[in-house]
Design a protein around this motif. Structure first.
Motif, PDB file in Angstrom:
ATOM      1  N   LEU A 236      -2.785   2.567  -3.349  1.00  0.00           N
ATOM      2  CA  LEU A 236      -3.660   2.903  -2.212  1.00  0.00           C
ATOM      3  C   LEU A 236      -5.222   3.272  -2.793  1.00  0.00           C
ATOM      4  CD1 LEU A 236      -1.002   5.344  -0.236  1.00  0.00           C
ATOM      5  CD2 LEU A 236      -1.887   3.332   0.170  1.00  0.00           C
ATOM      6  N   PRO A 237      -6.186   2.772  -1.975  1.00  0.00           N
ATOM      7  CA  PRO A 237      -7.687   3.008  -2.383  1.00  0.00           C
ATOM      8  C   PRO A 237      -7.786   4.449  -1.982  1.00  0.00           C
ATOM      9  CG  PRO A 237      -7.354   1.494  -0.558  1.00  0.00           C
ATOM     10  CD  PRO A 237      -6.071   1.582  -0.703  1.00  0.00           C
ATOM     11  N   LEU A 238      -8.284   4.719  -2.015  1.00  0.00           N
ATOM     12  CA  LEU A 238      -9.561   6.000  -1.739  1.00  0.00           C
ATOM     13  C   LEU A 238     -10.325   5.225  -0.739  1.00  0.00           C
ATOM     14  CD1 LEU A 238     -11.239   7.652  -4.824  1.00  0.00           C
ATOM     15  CD2 LEU A 238      -8.897   8.180  -4.484  1.00  0.00           C
ATOM     16  N   LYS A 239     -10.481   6.330  -0.013  1.00  0.00           N
ATOM     17  CA  LYS A 239     -10.855   6.195   2.195  1.00  0.00           C
ATOM     18  C   LYS A 239     -12.783   5.628   1.554  1.00  0.00           C
ATOM     19  CE  LYS A 239     -10.730   5.889   6.412  1.00  0.00           C
ATOM     20  NZ  LYS A 239      -9.342   6.972   7.866  1.00  0.00           N
ATOM     21  N   LEU A 240     -13.142   4.640   0.927  1.00  0.00           N
ATOM     22  CA  LEU A 240     -14.766   4.670   0.799  1.00  0.00           C
ATOM     23  C   LEU A 240     -15.659   3.917   1.323  1.00  0.00           C
ATOM     24  CD1 LEU A 240     -14.420   3.907  -3.660  1.00  0.00           C
ATOM     25  CD2 LEU A 240     -15.004   7.052  -2.096  1.00  0.00           C
TER      26      LEU A 240
ATOM     27  N   PRO B 178     -10.934   2.511  -7.712  1.00  0.00           N
ATOM     28  CA  PRO B 178      -9.874   3.030  -8.468  1.00  0.00           C
ATOM     29  C   PRO B 178      -8.859   3.771  -7.658  1.00  0.00           C
ATOM     30  CG  PRO B 178     -12.456   4.093  -9.004  1.00  0.00           C
ATOM     31  CD  PRO B 178     -12.127   2.825  -7.428  1.00  0.00           C
ATOM     32  N   VAL B 179      -7.747   3.141  -8.510  1.00  0.00           N
ATOM     33  CA  VAL B 179      -6.361   3.669  -7.658  1.00  0.00           C
ATOM     34  C   VAL B 179      -5.739   4.573  -8.542  1.00  0.00           C
ATOM     35  CG1 VAL B 179      -6.226   1.975  -5.796  1.00  0.00           C
ATOM     36  CG2 VAL B 179      -5.328   1.408  -7.860  1.00  0.00           C
TER      37      VAL B 179
END
Lengths: 227, 227
Positions: free
Chosen positions: B207-211, B218-219
């Motif tokens: 899951l990706p960071l919520k950027l 980064p995951v």
């Protein structure tokens, strides 16, 4: 399968905790400065440079955050950051300045008719308003007795909708100091807890990045609801 | 439940792709500079400051990485980054400089006796050596035909053990350009693919960071094996 996103959006300029500098998301490569190296139909590529505290946004604390010579982020046990979870709602019993107590957590369990089991992840909804609104950083957080409740119930991880599990003026940081050595990991700055079921378990995930010698990691925190 | 970590460790100084500057993990708060504000038994707190490209380490590409005005990281569909997955091993058919082809992927499916289903996540093991060793950044990656295979099989996400799904000298970046608009998300720099089952499905999460407005994240990439 449905995924409920419990994560605060990270944007350039966000201050997710008063002590840290604002998050920076700035251009690294752009279509304009990289395009000349590529061949059509490729117009180049975009990338961003990220600058932030390891405690930015929705993040999970490693024991090393408060306990010398303890587990850093890369060493965290991933089986404690993923799995069966419940959400306890203490908003019927708590005013903004009140601290969450052992008794409030017991009341929420009874009111929701849910059983907290050993090794559950427990998410605590403490407020009904929006993240970051006026007064948000001054709200009462966990009393030390709420830390005792987490230990007595043998939970493996706790998450909440505030920026700090300890009330800011508790300078002994009693909840962090009590539960991080167990370890019970702590997730701060969750959002959307009102969207979670209150009467049943669900799957929760908040896996830290594999950051060597770091003391926390921003995470994508989600609930996974199976049909 | 068993979690297999497929993630490259991020450390201060790591260069996980030649085009990006080294990752920085440096002290922000330390026990030494924060301790004076706290009360025993609390000795202060540690935190780190992180500086890195959004494409650092094991990361997931958003369509915006190569496609103008397309989906950025915060808008990615999380149901495409989590779920049923298979690992295909093309190492019996590939030498270092060879590109992975449609035919190699078909051969791996047949050799492993596994069925790839619509909306599976597919991880591709292309090499038997260690991440980053001599020659790693020069290996042949995916030929355009391997991108066609992913589209024909209607997978939702692909991961591999190289730093780039396109071979570096393919300056049209044909695989990225083919699959990101679908979208089929791309995870690069996976490790430990040799630890995955080859004859059955497992659960995968990256899951990706919520950027906001980022082009990758980064995951923490993991396989979750249920007993």
């Amino acid at each position: 399968m449905k995924i409920i996103d419990l994560t605060l959006e990270i944007y350039d300029g966000l201050k997710s905790y008063l002590s840290h500098p604002p998050i920076v998301i700035r251009p690294e490569s752009t279509f304009e400065n990289s395009g000349h190296r590529y061949v059509e139909p490729c117009e180049g590529f975009e990338s961003r440079f990220l600058e932030m505290s390891d405690h930015s946004g929705t993040h999970i604390d490693a024991p090393l955050h408060f306990i010398r010579n303890s587990q850093s982020t890369a060493e965290m046990d991933l089986t404690r950051c993923y799995g069966e979870a419940v959400c306890l709602d203490v908003t019927p019993f708590k005013q903004a300045k009140d601290e969450v107590t052992y008794d409030m957590l017991e009341k929420a369990v009874a009111a929701q008719g849910i059983e907290v089991q050993q090794n559950d992840i427990v998410l605590i909804r403490t407020r009904t308003g929006q993240w970051g609104e006026e007064g948000f950083f001054e709200e009462g957080a966990f009393a030390p007795s709420a830390g005792d409740w987490l230990i007595d119930n043998q939970v493996k991880c706790v998450g909440l909708d505030l920026a700090n599990i300890d009330t800011h003026d508790n300078m002994a940081r009693e909840v962090h100091m009590k539960i991080l050595p167990v370890p019970i990991y702590i997730i701060e700055n969750l959002v959307n807890l009102d969207q979670l079921p209150k009467d049943k378990h669900f799957t929760f995930s908040a896996l830290p990045l594999k950051l060597k010698n770091a003391t926390a990691s921003p995470v994508r925190a989600v609930a996974i609801i199976n049909d």
